[in-house]
Write a protein that holds these residues in place. Structure first.
Motif, PDB file in Angstrom:
ATOM      1  N   GLY A 404       0.814  -1.211   0.000  1.00 21.15           N
ATOM      2  CA  GLY A 404       0.000   0.000   0.000  1.00 21.15           C
ATOM      3  C   GLY A 404       0.848   1.262   0.000  1.00 21.15           C
ATOM      4  N   LEU A 405       1.927   1.261   0.783  1.00 23.89           N
ATOM      5  CA  LEU A 405       2.807   2.426   0.856  1.00 23.89           C
ATOM      6  C   LEU A 405       3.535   2.653  -0.468  1.00 23.89           C
ATOM      7  CD1 LEU A 405       4.293   2.006   4.453  1.00 23.89           C
ATOM      8  CD2 LEU A 405       2.725   3.789   3.684  1.00 23.89           C
ATOM      9  N   GLN A 406       3.973   1.579  -1.104  1.00 26.04           N
ATOM     10  CA  GLN A 406       4.653   1.710  -2.398  1.00 26.04           C
ATOM     11  C   GLN A 406       3.721   2.306  -3.443  1.00 26.04           C
ATOM     12  OE1 GLN A 406       6.049  -2.271  -3.212  1.00 26.04           O
ATOM     13  NE2 GLN A 406       7.682  -2.163  -1.691  1.00 26.04           N
ATOM     14  N   ASP A 407       2.487   1.816  -3.491  1.00 24.07           N
ATOM     15  CA  ASP A 407       1.512   2.342  -4.461  1.00 24.07           C
ATOM     16  C   ASP A 407       1.197   3.807  -4.184  1.00 24.07           C
ATOM     17  OD1 ASP A 407       1.431  -0.159  -5.616  1.00 24.07           O
ATOM     18  OD2 ASP A 407      -0.455  -0.763  -4.660  1.00 24.07           O
ATOM     19  N   PHE A 408       1.071   4.152  -2.891  1.00 27.50           N
ATOM     20  CA  PHE A 408       0.776   5.541  -2.538  1.00 27.50           C
ATOM     21  C   PHE A 408       1.912   6.462  -2.959  1.00 27.50           C
ATOM     22  CE2 PHE A 408       1.316   9.063   0.490  1.00 27.50           C
ATOM     23  CZ  PHE A 408       0.151   9.764   0.235  1.00 27.50           C
ATOM     24  N   LYS A 409       3.147   6.047  -2.737  1.00 25.21           N
ATOM     25  CA  LYS A 409       4.303   6.884  -3.074  1.00 25.21           C
ATOM     26  C   LYS A 409       4.372   7.166  -4.571  1.00 25.21           C
ATOM     27  CE  LYS A 409       7.220   5.642   0.872  1.00 25.21           C
ATOM     28  NZ  LYS A 409       8.413   4.906   1.325  1.00 25.21           N
ATOM     29  N   VAL A 410       3.982   6.182  -5.381  1.00 24.15           N
ATOM     30  CA  VAL A 410       3.962   6.387  -6.837  1.00 24.15           C
ATOM     31  C   VAL A 410       2.922   7.454  -7.181  1.00 24.15           C
ATOM     32  CG1 VAL A 410       3.390   5.316  -9.050  1.00 24.15           C
ATOM     33  CG2 VAL A 410       4.793   4.074  -7.380  1.00 24.15           C
ATOM     34  N   MET A 411       1.728   7.349  -6.600  1.00 19.72           N
ATOM     35  CA  MET A 411       0.674   8.335  -6.850  1.00 19.72           C
ATOM     36  C   MET A 411       1.083   9.706  -6.318  1.00 19.72           C
ATOM     37  SD  MET A 411      -3.306   8.304  -5.540  1.00 19.72           S
ATOM     38  CE  MET A 411      -2.855   8.368  -3.808  1.00 19.72           C
ATOM     39  N   ARG A 412       1.622   9.735  -5.124  1.00 17.49           N
ATOM     40  CA  ARG A 412       2.007  10.968  -4.442  1.00 17.49           C
ATOM     41  C   ARG A 412       3.029  11.766  -5.239  1.00 17.49           C
ATOM     42  NH1 ARG A 412       6.589  11.053  -1.102  1.00 17.49           N
ATOM     43  NH2 ARG A 412       6.685  12.663   0.531  1.00 17.49           N
TER      44      ARG A 412
END
Length: 419
Positions: A404-412
């Motif tokens: 979840g954190l990896q996916d969020f960082k890409v979006m962020r």
């Protein structure tokens, strides 16, 4: 003679190289200091970047979403007599007062949780009223009126948003931001965000909120610590179309100047009554999870969000007794002795720290009474409580967040202003 000249030339080259190396070392040290310690004379908030937004406000009817954190430093030259020369005076001014001095036509103030002057308890009902200093009407954006109504926005052409966030999903200023953006989009009003550094801006950590647990303390599917400024976060809300019916508002972010995300940023005023200092702000996200348990985080003391304890934890060398005080009229365990742990002097944390929560759960007198229903809202998921109750290790709990954190960082990354 030629050999002496060669020796002299070599000596000059050596001195020059040494000087360049020393200068480089000085520059590197200054760079390190700039990364670690924020000087208010160097970093300018969006509010202080006035050359970018004052022209946008001229001859417009303005509304402002702000509170005691909407401030800026004003530097004015002081001319004295010949003996003492001249200098500069520095004063901290509220944005509303500053804009009125600039002849900006302010119509209304919209105040979030804790009110315009920031004196109300967390969750306390705040009524509409007037600011005694400026006589401007104040509209409360907490309780039943979290989103400005169309009639409250009549006549307003531009809305300014200036609040100091602390980077945690359940800190409700970003929830207010969501509703403000939605109201602006629905009423065709431009929104100008005056950006401010995030004191926890380099930390991205924690479980991602699951959609079914959306609430005012968790509006979006983001981690518990999002690592963005409020301006960057507004860009994300708009870009990901998180507003109702996927609408978008006319958004303008006025950036901070000379700001780096890794800087230690010390806030000049409390962002809310129970975050009194840098230590509390840094520990806030980790300790706020206790608010969904039967453990106190020090409301009713002078060490809020720097200590934790309860009458149900084992007696120890450290204890505290909450009393009624500013920001906590009726604190949890008022006038009762609480045993726990003092975290006022621990080093700065760079993640969502779970060890105190796990330790308190394992030590409490009756584990069945430790968690409350509010914990799931704060965590944004039922899994964290289940993991702690099932004695899953902290390492494995953190591992469950990784995807979840990896996916969020890409979006962020698409919305970051301060790379």
């Amino acid at each position: 003679m030629k050999s002496y000249m060669k020796i002299g030339l070599l000596f000059l080259i050596f001195i020059s190289c040494k000087s360049q190396i020393n200068q480089k070392q000085i520059e590197n040290e200054e760079s390190k200091q700039d990364t670690n310690i924020t000087s208010f004379s160097k970093v300018k908030t969006g509010a202080e970047n006035s050359i970018e937004y004052l022209p946008l406000l001229k001859d417009k009817k303005i509304g402002i979403v702000t509170n005691q954190t909407g401030i800026l430093y004003i530097y004015k030259p002081i001319v004295t007599n010949k003996t003492h020369g001249s200098g500069t005076s520095v004063s901290l001014v509220n944005l509303v007062d500053y804009l009125l001095e600039q002849k900006i036509n302010i119509q209304k103030i919209f105040a979030p949780e804790h009110g315009f002057r920031g004196t109300a308890d967390a969750g306390e009902h705040i009524t509409d009223g007037k600011d005694t200093k400026t006589d401007l009407p104040i509209i409360s954006l907490y309780g039943n009126n979290k989103k400005p109504k169309s009639e409250q926005l009549v006549g307003i052409e531009v809305l300014i948003f200036d609040l100091q966030d602390v980077g945690a999903r359940f800190y409700t200023y970003i929830s207010t931001l969501h509703y403000i953006m939605e109201a602006c989009a629905e009423n065709n009003i431009q929104l100008i965000i005056l950006d401010r550094p995030n004191p926890n801006g380099s930390i991205v950590d924690g479980p991602i909120l699951e959609k079914e647990f959306t609430s005012f303390v968790g509006m979006h599917q983001i981690p518990l610590l999002h690592g963005m400024t409020i301006g960057e976060y507004a860009k994300m809300i708009n870009g990901e179309k998180w507003l109702k019916n996927r609408i978008q508002c006319k958004l303008k972010v006025i950036p901070c100047l000379n700001y780096k995300r890794e800087m230690r940023y010390s806030l000049p005023v409390k962002p809310s009554p129970n975050l009194p200092n840098d230590q509390a702000i840094n520990l806030y996200a980790s300790l706020c999870l206790f608010e969904g348990t039967n453990v106190s985080v020090g409301r009713g003391t002078e060490m809020q969000f720097q200590i934790y304890g309860s009458p149900f934890l084992p007696k120890s060398d450290f204890s505290f007794t909450p009393i009624s005080n500013f920001g906590a009229k009726e604190p949890v365990y008022k006038d009762q002795v609480c045993y726990g742990e003092n975290l006022t002097t621990i080093p700065k944390v760079d993640k969502l720290e779970l060890k105190w929560l796990i330790k308190a759960y394992n030590s409490t007198a009756d584990k069945s009474k430790f968690f409350t229903d509010f914990f799931t809202k704060l965590a944004g998921t039922k899994k964290l409580q289940q993991q702690i109750e099932n004695e899953i290790s902290e390492k494995d709990i953190r591992k469950s967040w990784e995807k979840g954190l990896q996916d969020f960082k890409v979006m962020r990354k698409k919305y970051l202003i301060y790379n």
